[in-house]
Design an enzyme around this catalytic site. Structure first.
Site, PDB file in Angstrom:
ATOM      1  N   LYS A  58      30.813   5.661  -0.866  1.00 15.82           N
ATOM      2  CA  LYS A  58      30.264   4.347  -1.198  1.00 15.82           C
ATOM      3  C   LYS A  58      28.743   4.336  -1.347  1.00 15.82           C
ATOM      4  CE  LYS A  58      34.434   2.848  -1.045  1.00 15.82           C
ATOM      5  NZ  LYS A  58      35.289   3.521  -2.008  1.00 15.82           N
TER       6      LYS A  58
HETATM    7  C1  LIG Z   1      38.397  -0.863  -4.016  1.00 17.05           C
HETATM    8  C2  LIG Z   1      38.570  -0.382  -2.607  1.00 17.05           C
HETATM    9  N1  LIG Z   1      39.151  -1.194  -1.697  1.00 17.05           N
HETATM   10  C3  LIG Z   1      39.312  -0.818  -0.417  1.00 17.05           C
HETATM   11  C4  LIG Z   1      38.898   0.419   0.022  1.00 17.05           C
HETATM   12  C5  LIG Z   1      39.147   0.820   1.448  1.00 17.05           C
HETATM   13  O1  LIG Z   1      37.995   1.216   2.098  1.00 17.05           O
HETATM   14  P1  LIG Z   1      38.103   2.257   3.329  1.00 17.05           P
HETATM   15  O2  LIG Z   1      38.325   3.605   2.756  1.00 17.05           O
HETATM   16  O3  LIG Z   1      36.769   2.137   3.992  1.00 17.05           O
HETATM   17  O4  LIG Z   1      39.210   1.799   4.197  1.00 17.05           O
HETATM   18  C6  LIG Z   1      38.304   1.310  -0.884  1.00 17.05           C
HETATM   19  C7  LIG Z   1      37.879   2.648  -0.443  1.00 17.05           C
HETATM   20  O5  LIG Z   1      37.844   3.609  -1.140  1.00 17.05           O
HETATM   21  C8  LIG Z   1      38.132   0.892  -2.230  1.00 17.05           C
HETATM   22  O6  LIG Z   1      37.583   1.702  -3.137  1.00 17.05           O
END
Ligand SMILES: Cc1ncc(COP(=O)(O)O)c(C=O)c1O
Length: 416
Positions: free
Chosen positions: A188
């Site tokens: 990110k």
């Molecule tokens: C569009 C989107 N939503 C939700 C998430 C979930 O985030 P996390 O990996 O921190 O749980 C991600 C992570 O890659 C994402 O790209």
């Protein structure tokens, strides 16, 4: 370089982590009257909310947890449908399933975000929310989606996990919907290894999200009981160590985004006018965070040929992000045999999923290739595509190679 934030991890993050270790307080709660307690999680929440232009934020341990807390806070549950794009990370759908609501898949358009026309056609009497995902750092069509939500009395949930730092018409993403959810995983804009944040301007939503993220407790900093608990929660707390890194990264976010935008601008202008290449539609060129440049080739065959030549994949082949590759969603494979929420008395009209159910999305993704300005995936599972490190020489090298390959495959004279 998995993601932009990772490239910027340095002395500031190291120092901040050490300070927390030395403070003796590793968890989010501590006594306000002990100067050693740094309250990093609390500080991060305050600073993140301020940057989003909203009143509240709840720090959690992942973007997925932020989505879960958001849906619980908004009362999304059994019997409800949530409209989600067919092109997104799986967590946008799994969070809905674990809220015991049903995801209804909708088409994306040339923004590679939700197509408002398809969203409106999928609204039923059971629809509770529209989950707009700002994919690959580019804000969704927020004005149109908000208008649809308002027209039908629905909640707008913003999945900003891939778009921290983005704005739409000058306003930060996350501040348009009832809630905004962010991730700090290693891919990110800013990262703390893992971690997440839910933001909202609504006091009640904040209190409910806080309760959900920590065993039903009210927002407080000391870890002592405050009042009655509104409902049963869980533990999705962020640690002080994570918050220390995230705060150091947040202080760098504007510089990170500025560099991404500069690199992408250079790449885009080097490829401008290349016959056969069309750029992804960007809803707000000044507001996107520019992690990737996505191009469309005229058809699937030429896109596959160009991708193969560049040693990458078309976006349709991304295992993690495309509904048609999510076999566990398509087959409604839940952890227990009862199959709730799909096979559930509170949702008797079963929603159906199958490969090919989103022809517009399939057609667009099969001729799309990502050129990665700030996110890479060595395993290529995500089809982040060709990786460009942020110095100018590399932009020119990649652009020259693109021009050569596209001209050879497409033939130099065709336009999209
Ligand atoms: C569009 C989107 N939503 C939700 C998430 C979930 O985030 P996390 O990996 O921190 O749980 C991600 C992570 O890659 C994402 O790209």
């Amino acid at each position: 370089m998995p993601g932009p934030g990772m490239e910027w991890i340095g002395e500031e993050e190291k120092k901040a982590v050490l300070e927390v270790v030395e403070s003796g307080y590793l968890g989010r709660y501590g006594p306000e009257d002990d100067p050693k307690f740094l309250a990093k999680v609390y500080q991060l929440e305050q600073e993140f909310a301020r940057r989003c232009g909203v009143r509240h934020a709840v720090a959690v341990n992942s973007g997925t947890s932020a989505l879960l807390a958001a849906l619980a806070a908004l009362g999304v549950g059994p019997g409800d449908e949530v409209i989600v794009p067919g092109y997104t990370f799986i967590a946008s759908m799994s969070a809905v399933v674990f809220s015991r609501a049903v995801p209804v898949l909708a088409e994306v358009d040339k923004t590679l975000n939700l197509d408002p026309r398809d969203v409106e056609s999928k609204v039923t009497s059971r629809t509770k929310a529209i989950l707009a995902v700002h994919m690959l750092g580019n804000p969704a069509r927020l004005e149109e989606l908000k208008a649809i939500a308002d027209r039908h009395g629905l909640l707008l949930v913003e999945d900003c996990c891939q778009a921290a730092g983005a704005t739409y018409r000058g306003k930060p993403v996350g501040s348009f919907g009832a809630v905004g959810c962010f991730s700090f995983n290693i891919y990110k804009t800013i990262t703390a290894g893992d971690g997440g944040m839910m933001v909202t301007d609504d006091e009640e939503t904040y209190r409910r999200a806080f309760a959900f993220h920590d065993q039903g407790h009210s927002p407080h900093r000391k870890g002592v009981e405050v009042g009655r608990r509104p409902f049963i929660g869980l533990d999705f707390r962020m640690t002080e160590l994570t918050a220390a890194v995230a705060l150091a990264q947040l202080a760098k976010m504007d510089r990170i985004v500025a560099r991404l935008r500069e690199t992408k601008r250079a790449l885009k202008s080097a490829l401008a006018g290349l016959p056969g290449v069309e750029f992804r539609e960007i809803t707000d060129p000044d507001g996107e965070i520019a992690t990737l440049l996505t191009i469309f080739l005229p058809d699937e065959a030429s896109a596959r040929a160009v991708a193969a030549d560049l040693g990458t994949k078309v976006v349709a082949d991304s295992g993690w992000h495309v509904y048609s590759n999510m076999e566990h969603i398509l087959e409604k494979r839940t952890a227990t045999p009862q199959g709730c929420p799909f096979n559930c008395s509170s949702h008797p009209t079963s929603v159906k999923y199958r490969k090919g159910m989103l022809p517009q999305t399939d057609a667009l993704l099969s001729r799309a290739i990502n050129l990665s300005v700030g996110v890479s995936d060595p395993g290529l599972g995500s089809a982040f595509g060709v990786t460009i490190h942020s110095d100018r020489g590399e932009v020119e090298r990649v652009a020259a190679r693109m021009r050569e390959v596209v001209t050879r495959v497409v033939g130099g004279g065709r336009d999209c």
